[in-house]
Design a protein around this motif. Structure first.
Motif, PDB file in Angstrom:
ATOM      1  N   LEU A  70       0.832  -1.194   0.000  1.00 53.51           N
ATOM      2  CA  LEU A  70       0.000   0.000   0.000  1.00 53.51           C
ATOM      3  C   LEU A  70       0.869   1.246   0.000  1.00 53.51           C
ATOM      4  CD1 LEU A  70      -2.333  -1.092   2.932  1.00 53.51           C
ATOM      5  CD2 LEU A  70      -3.041  -0.932   0.547  1.00 53.51           C
ATOM      6  N   GLY A  71       0.332   2.333  -0.515  1.00 53.35           N
ATOM      7  CA  GLY A  71       0.935   3.639  -0.314  1.00 53.35           C
ATOM      8  C   GLY A  71       0.496   4.169   1.045  1.00 53.35           C
ATOM      9  N   ARG A  72       1.138   5.223   1.505  1.00 56.78           N
ATOM     10  CA  ARG A  72       0.831   5.770   2.828  1.00 56.78           C
ATOM     11  C   ARG A  72      -0.620   6.202   2.959  1.00 56.78           C
ATOM     12  NH1 ARG A  72      -0.184  10.524   4.481  1.00 56.78           N
ATOM     13  NH2 ARG A  72       0.641  11.478   2.607  1.00 56.78           N
ATOM     14  N   VAL A  73      -1.142   6.919   1.977  1.00 56.40           N
ATOM     15  CA  VAL A  73      -2.509   7.443   2.071  1.00 56.40           C
ATOM     16  C   VAL A  73      -3.520   6.296   2.169  1.00 56.40           C
ATOM     17  CG1 VAL A  73      -4.286   8.783   0.863  1.00 56.40           C
ATOM     18  CG2 VAL A  73      -1.929   9.609   0.914  1.00 56.40           C
ATOM     19  N   VAL A 130       4.198  -0.931   3.385  1.00 59.90           N
ATOM     20  CA  VAL A 130       3.719   0.418   3.090  1.00 59.90           C
ATOM     21  C   VAL A 130       4.884   1.194   2.495  1.00 59.90           C
ATOM     22  CG1 VAL A 130       2.666   2.507   4.008  1.00 59.90           C
ATOM     23  CG2 VAL A 130       2.167   0.295   5.072  1.00 59.90           C
ATOM     24  N   VAL A 131       4.679   1.737   1.299  1.00 59.51           N
ATOM     25  CA  VAL A 131       5.714   2.541   0.651  1.00 59.51           C
ATOM     26  C   VAL A 131       5.488   3.991   1.052  1.00 59.51           C
ATOM     27  CG1 VAL A 131       6.787   3.200  -1.523  1.00 59.51           C
ATOM     28  CG2 VAL A 131       5.788   0.912  -1.268  1.00 59.51           C
ATOM     29  N   SER A 132       6.460   4.543   1.794  1.00 57.72           N
ATOM     30  CA  SER A 132       6.329   5.917   2.279  1.00 57.72           C
ATOM     31  C   SER A 132       7.688   6.459   2.686  1.00 57.72           C
ATOM     32  CB  SER A 132       5.391   5.967   3.487  1.00 57.72           C
ATOM     33  OG  SER A 132       5.363   7.264   4.038  1.00 57.72           O
ATOM     34  N   THR A 133       7.911   7.716   2.382  1.00 59.07           N
ATOM     35  CA  THR A 133       9.126   8.382   2.854  1.00 59.07           C
ATOM     36  C   THR A 133       8.864   9.129   4.154  1.00 59.07           C
ATOM     37  OG1 THR A 133       8.627  10.340   1.520  1.00 59.07           O
ATOM     38  CG2 THR A 133      10.054   8.659   0.512  1.00 59.07           C
ATOM     39  N   THR A 134       7.595   9.233   4.561  1.00 61.09           N
ATOM     40  CA  THR A 134       7.261  10.039   5.735  1.00 61.09           C
ATOM     41  C   THR A 134       6.673   9.251   6.904  1.00 61.09           C
ATOM     42  OG1 THR A 134       5.065  10.533   4.839  1.00 61.09           O
ATOM     43  CG2 THR A 134       6.841  12.092   4.325  1.00 61.09           C
ATOM     44  N   SER A 191      11.375   3.220  -0.753  1.00 66.09           N
ATOM     45  CA  SER A 191      11.609   3.572  -2.158  1.00 66.09           C
ATOM     46  C   SER A 191      11.101   2.475  -3.088  1.00 66.09           C
ATOM     47  CB  SER A 191      13.110   3.761  -2.392  1.00 66.09           C
ATOM     48  OG  SER A 191      13.784   2.505  -2.284  1.00 66.09           O
ATOM     49  N   LEU A 192      11.045   2.789  -4.371  1.00 65.61           N
ATOM     50  CA  LEU A 192      10.701   1.787  -5.373  1.00 65.61           C
ATOM     51  C   LEU A 192      11.793   0.728  -5.485  1.00 65.61           C
ATOM     52  CD1 LEU A 192       9.087   3.937  -8.210  1.00 65.61           C
ATOM     53  CD2 LEU A 192       7.951   2.612  -6.413  1.00 65.61           C
TER      54      LEU A 192
END
Length: 190
Positions: free
Chosen positions: A57-60, A85-89, A107-108
């Motif tokens: 999943l993405g963060r949102v 979860v893919v997120s930098t934050t 990261s990707l």
């Protein structure tokens, strides 16, 4: 190599935003407000839970699903599978408890490394921005699309508008239902 599957409810014009009624979008809830419910059209959703070995999943989307999905009986199989979860934050302290093992990828490149590990398919739910980035990076292997007979206009799109070479897809499963919904399963041709 693990298979990365993008699954989406998508309007005919490519919108994936707020299909289940998420606030803040003009046409929120378009999957159930504007199209008659035909149970057999959603068979693929149950099959995905049975076949997937992990969820990405993405963060949102994580922040939208994680407070709700763990308690929903129809998503019980997702509760126990590993989630990424893919997120930098997002911070470790932001992860919810009671929804199984969750790992943050930054990261990707981390996603590409995950695909090289042992295990079954990884399913991507929601996550419009992540889907676009994964597609543009050539990391998606299959699409499970339930295409709704609606034109929604503005809204988050499944596919980016990046100027890139054509990507060929092979239709491997399809069906049309009495309510106009179409199931399309595509493999990405490499």
């Amino acid at each position: 190599m693990r298979t990365l599957i993008s699954t989406a409810f998508v309007s005919l014009d490519g919108v994936v935003e707020a299909p289940g009624g998420e606030p803040g979008y003009r046409n929120s809830g378009w999957t159930f407000k504007d199209v008659d419910f035909v149970p057999e059209a959603y068979e693929i959703k149950g099959r995905e839970q049975g076949e997937a070995a992990a969820m990405l999943l993405g963060r949102v989307s994580y922040e939208a699903f994680s407070p709700v999905w763990p308690g929903m009986e129809e998503f019980a199989q997702y509760k126990v599978m590993p989630k990424y979860v893919v997120s930098t934050t997002l911070a470790e302290g932001d992860l919810v408890s009671g929804w199984g093992e969750t790992t943050i990828l930054r990261s990707l490149d981390d996603v590409a490394a995950l695909k090289k590990t042992e295990g079954g398919p990884i399913i991507v739910h929601g996550s419009a921005s992540l889907n676009q980035a994964l597609s543009d990076a050539g990391l998606i292997d299959r699409y499970h699309l339930l295409v709704f007979p609606l034109l929604l206009g503005a809204g988050k799109r499944l596919f980016s508008t990046t100027d890139k070479d054509a990507q060929k897809l092979k239709l491997v499963e399809h069906e049309t239902y009495s309510n106009g919904l179409q199931k399309n399963v595509f493999d990405v041709v490499r």
